[in-house]
Design a protein around this motif. Structure first.
Motif, PDB file in Angstrom:
ATOM      1  N   LYS A   1       0.837  -1.209   0.000  1.00 15.31           N
ATOM      2  CA  LYS A   1       0.000   0.000   0.000  1.00 15.31           C
ATOM      3  C   LYS A   1       0.869   1.255   0.000  1.00 15.31           C
ATOM      4  CE  LYS A   1      -4.080  -1.431  -0.333  1.00 15.31           C
ATOM      5  NZ  LYS A   1      -4.767  -1.100  -1.576  1.00 15.31           N
ATOM      6  N   ARG A   2       1.966   1.242   0.753  1.00 14.11           N
ATOM      7  CA  ARG A   2       2.864   2.392   0.781  1.00 14.11           C
ATOM      8  C   ARG A   2       3.455   2.638  -0.597  1.00 14.11           C
ATOM      9  NH1 ARG A   2       7.759   3.693   0.399  1.00 14.11           N
ATOM     10  NH2 ARG A   2       8.490   1.574   0.218  1.00 14.11           N
ATOM     11  N   ARG A   3       3.836   1.567  -1.286  1.00 12.62           N
ATOM     12  CA  ARG A   3       4.383   1.719  -2.636  1.00 12.62           C
ATOM     13  C   ARG A   3       3.334   2.282  -3.595  1.00 12.62           C
ATOM     14  NH1 ARG A   3       7.080  -3.432  -1.836  1.00 12.62           N
ATOM     15  NH2 ARG A   3       5.327  -4.373  -2.901  1.00 12.62           N
ATOM     16  N   GLN A   4       2.071   1.842  -3.445  1.00 14.30           N
ATOM     17  CA  GLN A   4       1.010   2.371  -4.301  1.00 14.30           C
ATOM     18  C   GLN A   4       0.812   3.860  -4.060  1.00 14.30           C
ATOM     19  OE1 GLN A   4      -2.342  -0.087  -3.362  1.00 14.30           O
ATOM     20  NE2 GLN A   4      -1.813  -1.642  -4.882  1.00 14.30           N
ATOM     21  N   TYR A   5       0.806   4.274  -2.801  1.00 22.12           N
ATOM     22  CA  TYR A   5       0.670   5.703  -2.493  1.00 22.12           C
ATOM     23  C   TYR A   5       1.862   6.487  -3.025  1.00 22.12           C
ATOM     24  CZ  TYR A   5      -3.443   5.289   0.462  1.00 22.12           C
ATOM     25  OH  TYR A   5      -4.710   5.092   0.908  1.00 22.12           O
ATOM     26  N   LYS A   6       3.055   5.922  -2.911  1.00 23.44           N
ATOM     27  CA  LYS A   6       4.244   6.610  -3.418  1.00 23.44           C
ATOM     28  C   LYS A   6       4.179   6.760  -4.929  1.00 23.44           C
ATOM     29  CE  LYS A   6       9.301   6.553  -3.286  1.00 23.44           C
ATOM     30  NZ  LYS A   6       9.326   7.514  -4.321  1.00 23.44           N
ATOM     31  N   GLN A   7       3.745   5.724  -5.638  1.00 20.66           N
ATOM     32  CA  GLN A   7       3.610   5.813  -7.084  1.00 20.66           C
ATOM     33  C   GLN A   7       2.583   6.870  -7.470  1.00 20.66           C
ATOM     34  OE1 GLN A   7       2.648   1.803  -8.171  1.00 20.66           O
ATOM     35  NE2 GLN A   7       4.782   1.177  -8.352  1.00 20.66           N
ATOM     36  N   ALA A   8       1.457   6.919  -6.752  1.00 17.42           N
ATOM     37  CA  ALA A   8       0.437   7.919  -7.045  1.00 17.42           C
ATOM     38  C   ALA A   8       0.965   9.320  -6.769  1.00 17.42           C
ATOM     39  CB  ALA A   8      -0.811   7.650  -6.211  1.00 17.42           C
ATOM     40  N   LEU A   9       1.687   9.490  -5.676  1.00 16.18           N
ATOM     41  CA  LEU A   9       2.263  10.794  -5.345  1.00 16.18           C
ATOM     42  C   LEU A   9       3.315  11.210  -6.371  1.00 16.18           C
ATOM     43  CD1 LEU A   9       2.370  13.123  -3.336  1.00 16.18           C
ATOM     44  CD2 LEU A   9       4.067  11.832  -2.053  1.00 16.18           C
ATOM     45  N   ASP A  10       4.158  10.274  -6.791  1.00 14.36           N
ATOM     46  CA  ASP A  10       5.160  10.583  -7.820  1.00 14.36           C
ATOM     47  C   ASP A  10       4.500  10.983  -9.130  1.00 14.36           C
ATOM     48  OD1 ASP A  10       7.159  10.032  -6.016  1.00 14.36           O
ATOM     49  OD2 ASP A  10       7.611   8.029  -6.828  1.00 14.36           O
ATOM     50  N   ALA A  11       3.432  10.280  -9.510  1.00 14.54           N
ATOM     51  CA  ALA A  11       2.729  10.620 -10.749  1.00 14.54           C
ATOM     52  C   ALA A  11       2.084  11.998 -10.635  1.00 14.54           C
ATOM     53  CB  ALA A  11       1.673   9.567 -11.064  1.00 14.54           C
TER      54      ALA A  11
ATOM     55  N   GLU B   1       3.072  14.516  -8.671  1.00 17.20           N
ATOM     56  CA  GLU B   1       4.121  15.536  -8.689  1.00 17.20           C
ATOM     57  C   GLU B   1       4.700  15.725 -10.086  1.00 17.20           C
ATOM     58  OE1 GLU B   1       6.752  14.128  -5.657  1.00 17.20           O
ATOM     59  OE2 GLU B   1       5.630  15.126  -4.067  1.00 17.20           O
ATOM     60  N   ALA B   2       4.823  14.634 -10.842  1.00 15.54           N
ATOM     61  CA  ALA B   2       5.329  14.746 -12.213  1.00 15.54           C
ATOM     62  C   ALA B   2       4.340  15.516 -13.082  1.00 15.54           C
ATOM     63  CB  ALA B   2       5.586  13.361 -12.799  1.00 15.54           C
ATOM     64  N   ALA B   3       3.055  15.242 -12.926  1.00 14.89           N
ATOM     65  CA  ALA B   3       2.043  15.967 -13.698  1.00 14.89           C
ATOM     66  C   ALA B   3       2.012  17.437 -13.299  1.00 14.89           C
ATOM     67  CB  ALA B   3       0.678  15.332 -13.489  1.00 14.89           C
ATOM     68  N   LEU B   4       2.136  17.708 -12.017  1.00 15.14           N
ATOM     69  CA  LEU B   4       2.159  19.084 -11.531  1.00 15.14           C
ATOM     70  C   LEU B   4       3.375  19.829 -12.079  1.00 15.14           C
ATOM     71  CD1 LEU B   4       0.653  21.003  -9.591  1.00 15.14           C
ATOM     72  CD2 LEU B   4       2.197  20.229  -7.805  1.00 15.14           C
ATOM     73  N   SER B   5       4.510  19.140 -12.106  1.00 16.10           N
ATOM     74  CA  SER B   5       5.733  19.734 -12.622  1.00 16.10           C
ATOM     75  C   SER B   5       5.615  20.024 -14.121  1.00 16.10           C
ATOM     76  CB  SER B   5       6.908  18.804 -12.346  1.00 16.10           C
ATOM     77  OG  SER B   5       8.084  19.308 -12.904  1.00 16.10           O
ATOM     78  N   ARG B   6       5.059  19.069 -14.882  1.00 20.17           N
ATOM     79  CA  ARG B   6       4.867  19.282 -16.320  1.00 20.17           C
ATOM     80  C   ARG B   6       3.922  20.445 -16.587  1.00 20.17           C
ATOM     81  NH1 ARG B   6       4.704  13.640 -16.479  1.00 20.17           N
ATOM     82  NH2 ARG B   6       2.439  13.672 -16.442  1.00 20.17           N
ATOM     83  N   GLN B   7       2.861  20.519 -15.793  1.00 24.44           N
ATOM     84  CA  GLN B   7       1.880  21.590 -15.964  1.00 24.44           C
ATOM     85  C   GLN B   7       2.513  22.948 -15.658  1.00 24.44           C
ATOM     86  OE1 GLN B   7      -1.346  21.439 -13.186  1.00 24.44           O
ATOM     87  NE2 GLN B   7      -2.738  22.520 -14.569  1.00 24.44           N
ATOM     88  N   ALA B   8       3.303  23.010 -14.613  1.00 22.96           N
ATOM     89  CA  ALA B   8       3.938  24.276 -14.238  1.00 22.96           C
ATOM     90  C   ALA B   8       4.981  24.690 -15.268  1.00 22.96           C
ATOM     91  CB  ALA B   8       4.570  24.153 -12.858  1.00 22.96           C
ATOM     92  N   ARG B   9       5.755  23.719 -15.781  1.00 25.22           N
ATOM     93  CA  ARG B   9       6.756  24.037 -16.806  1.00 25.22           C
ATOM     94  C   ARG B   9       6.091  24.511 -18.092  1.00 25.22           C
ATOM     95  NH1 ARG B   9       9.644  18.933 -17.192  1.00 25.22           N
ATOM     96  NH2 ARG B   9       9.266  18.417 -15.062  1.00 25.22           N
ATOM     97  N   ALA B  10       4.960  23.913 -18.424  1.00 29.36           N
ATOM     98  CA  ALA B  10       4.262  24.311 -19.640  1.00 29.36           C
ATOM     99  C   ALA B  10       3.711  25.732 -19.501  1.00 29.36           C
ATOM    100  CB  ALA B  10       3.131  23.342 -19.947  1.00 29.36           C
ATOM    101  N   GLY B  11       3.297  26.087 -18.287  1.00 30.79           N
ATOM    102  CA  GLY B  11       2.719  27.407 -18.065  1.00 30.79           C
ATOM    103  C   GLY B  11       3.739  28.503 -17.882  1.00 30.79           C
ATOM    104  N   SER B  12       4.824  28.225 -17.171  1.00 33.26           N
ATOM    105  CA  SER B  12       5.777  29.289 -16.854  1.00 33.26           C
ATOM    106  C   SER B  12       7.146  29.089 -17.469  1.00 33.26           C
ATOM    107  CB  SER B  12       5.932  29.403 -15.333  1.00 33.26           C
ATOM    108  OG  SER B  12       6.551  28.241 -14.829  1.00 33.26           O
TER     109      SER B  12
END
Length: 155
Positions: free
Chosen positions: A117-127, A129-140
């Motif tokens: 379960k911890r690994r599943q939460y970590k994978q979801a959190l990593d995904a 954060e990666a989407a958030l990072s891509r969105q922020a880079r695309a915007g700014s």
């Protein structure tokens, strides 16, 4: 061979600890390419082996199978045994089997399930954060600060 470490007359390693023509793994180019090809073909197996899950899962499966077999064997021996020494062996086998397979079940629910379960939460959190990072880079045009991105989500 003179190229092996510790051999007489072997060249001294370079200042960064690697000989000429060797990479971080300490392999030559041909060996490195062969290793990378193998890892590419067997990526799932290499990941499981590197994480250490495969041997422990086999040990747990073996423990359940042996425990259930001993438990059932002890039960069958108890029902058919008539003499005292054989009844004692049947009771010991029955108790050993029960403790072995129930111990494995406890390990699964106390250690393995929460880790999965911890690994599943970590994978979801990593995904996320990666989407958030891509969105922020695309915007700014630059990578966001994770603390400010998280703060912005809570406001």
């Amino acid at each position: 061979m003179t190229g092996e470490p510790g051999a007489k007359g072997a060249p001294h390693p370079s200042t960064d600890g690697r000989a000429q023509g060797q990479d971080v793994l300490g392999l030559g180019e041909r060996d490195r390419d062969a290793l990378l090809a193998y890892v590419g073909e067997h990526l799932t197996l290499v990941r499981r082996t590197a994480s250490g899950e495969r041997p422990s899962y086999w040990i747990l499966v073996t423990g359940v199978v042996v425990g259930l077999a001993a438990h059932v064997g002890g039960f069958l021996l108890k029902t058919s045994a008539t003499g005292e020494p054989l009844l004692l062996v049947a009771d010991l086998l029955y108790a050993l089997g029960f403790s072995l397979w129930t111990g494995v079940v406890v390990v699964v629910f106390v250690q393995i399930w929460p880790e999965a379960k911890r690994r599943q939460y970590k994978q979801a959190l990593d995904a996320y954060e990666a989407a958030l990072s891509r969105q922020a880079r695309a915007g700014s045009g630059q990578a966001p600060d994770p603390a400010s991105a998280e703060k912005g989500q809570h406001e």
